[in-house]
Write an enzyme that holds these catalytic residues in place. Structure first.
Site, short mmCIF file in Angstrom:
data_model
loop_
_atom_site.label_atom_id
_atom_site.label_comp_id
_atom_site.label_asym_id
_atom_site.label_seq_id
_atom_site.Cartn_x
_atom_site.Cartn_y
_atom_site.Cartn_z
CG ASP A 1 5.55 3.45 1.65
OD1 ASP A 1 5.97 4.06 2.80
OD2 ASP A 1 4.44 3.32 1.00
CE LYS B 1 0.12 5.49 7.45
NZ LYS B 1 -1.30 6.09 7.42
CG PHE C 1 -1.99 1.23 1.17
CD1 PHE C 1 -3.04 1.03 0.37
CD2 PHE C 1 -1.50 2.34 1.64
CE1 PHE C 1 -4.07 2.18 0.32
CE2 PHE C 1 -2.55 3.45 1.58
CZ PHE C 1 -3.81 3.36 0.72
#
Ligand code: PLP
Length: 397
Positions: free
Chosen positions: A223, A252, A138
């Site tokens: 990532d 995040k 994702f």
């Protein structure tokens, strides 16, 4: 406004893109959040791995207040100090030589995709544009990141997706080797797949990916949007194997609650992006950078928070393992640090709702994987409270 009216307005005025709990959160402190009826919850979601220092960390709040009184936004046509200071701090404590700032994870991935393509074309001066990504990954919701996300269910209805991506199974080195061709410019991978179900690859996976990239002149792009900022017990997950990437995407936990993303890169990779080739109005905004710097300095200077994550994670995993032994419907327990998954043989939605009723926020991904990502400052007693609550809920299944 009473809660039902707020929920009615939410339904009336906000686009229906999320499956939300009927809960209006109004306040957060440390590991706790409070709803509009004054109920308190222990937060094992952390805004999906965002509030790593807990909610409203005082140092971040003060940094924001000070910066808000001084300068909130200027164009990237000019320099601003919080952005420079944050870049310096991130570079000092990572593999990277340079940082680029944006506003979210998906934008950090877009920047990585653009950098990789320009690297192939402008630095290597070859017809290289293809990026290898992993099944179950994702990487975000904008079209490039969505296409990098090798899960067709996210593409459905948005076709045509972006050309130039090749998907291989996660944790399968031979498949990566077979997928490399004369058009490949990069490999993009999460060190641990988060949304994909907390999938931890075999030891040595990143090392072998590094070797493939070196042999074939490819960029290794990590990532670290979910795994970064201490989440797995190291500042970055790549540190567990001592493998250095060429590029890493952050977001995040970077902003401690302020929206910010960053792309870190070595000088070799970063030279691919030149003035005018990429940009963002808000990227590196002084306010977001001041918050991120305060949060990052806290993580670096505090010698307890990140080292404790590994121990807290072990305690958590042991507790979940005991539940696995007790309840045959628990298929697997996995994770690293405080990024932990528990796979059930039935959908986890009802368990999430039952936990909510007991004052615990947890998440479920891939339908059957309960996911736990508490603030890194969670106490062992709070983990035990969750374990006890799950035990009680499972016993009634
Ligand atoms: C590993 C990973 N990459 C990228 C993203 C996208 O980040 P954002 O939602 O900030 O665009 C996410 C979000 O869940 C993620 O977990």
């Amino acid at each position: 406004m009473i809660t039902n009216d707020i929920l009615a307005d939410s339904q009336k005025y906000i686009m229906n893109t999320y499956g939300r709990q009927p809960l209006v959160l109004v306040k957060g402190r440390g590991t706790r959040v409070f709803d509009s009826d004054g109920r308190e919850y222990i937060d094992f979601v952390s805004g999906v791995a965002v509030n790593n220092l807990g909610h409203c960390h005082p140092r971040v709040v003060v940094a924001l207040q000070k910066q808000a009184q001084r300068l909130m936004h200027v164009s990237n046509h000019y320099h601003n100090e919080p952005q420079i200071n944050l870049a310096k701090a991130l570079v000092t404590h990572s593999f990277a030589d340079k940082a680029f700032f944006c506003n979210s994870g998906t934008e950090a991935i877009e920047a990585a995709i653009k950098l990789a393509r320009r690297y192939g074309r402008e630095v290597l001066k070859e017809d290289r544009y293809e990026i290898i990504t992993m099944r179950g990954s994702f990487h975000g919701r904008t079209l490039g990141a969505l296409t990098a996300t090798a899960q067709e269910r996210f593409h459905k209805g948005f076709e045509p997706i972006v050309p130039g991506f090749r998907y291989v199974p996660f944790n399968d080195i031979k498949a990566v080797e077979a997928a490399v061709n004369e058009h490949t410019c990069a490999v993009l991978v999460e060190p641990i797949q988060g949304e994909g179900g907390v999938n931890v690859p075999s030891a040595g996976y990143l090392t072998k990916l590094r070797e493939i990239c070196d042999r074939n002149k490819l960029l290794l792009m990590l990532d670290e949007i979910q795994t970064g900022m201490g989440r797995t017990g190291k500042l970055y997950a790549y540190e567990h194997e001592g493998v250095l990437p060429d590029v890493a995407a952050l977001a995040k936990g970077l902003g401690a609650g302020m929206p910010i993303g960053a792309l870190l890169a070595t000088d070799k990779a970063a030279q691919a992006l030149t003035p005018g080739s990429h940009g963002s109005t808000f990227g590196g905004n002084p306010l977001a950078c001041a918050a991120a710097l305060a949060s990052f300095e806290t993580l670096i200077e505090d010698d307890i928070i990140v080292p404790a994550v590994e121990l807290l994670g072990q305690h958590f995993l042991q507790g979940l393992d005991s539940l696995k032994k007790k309840y045959p419907f628990v298929k697997d327990v996995r994770g690293k640090g405080l990024l932990i998954g528990m796979e059930l043989d039935f959908p986890g939605k009802d368990i999430v709702t039952s936990c909510l009723k007991e004052g615990l926020l947890i998440n479920c991904t891939m339908d059957t994987v309960l996911r736990f990502m508490p603030p890194l400052i969670i106490a062992e007693e709070e983990i035990d409270k969750l374990l006890g609550t799950l035990d009680g809920i499972f016993a009634k299944k």
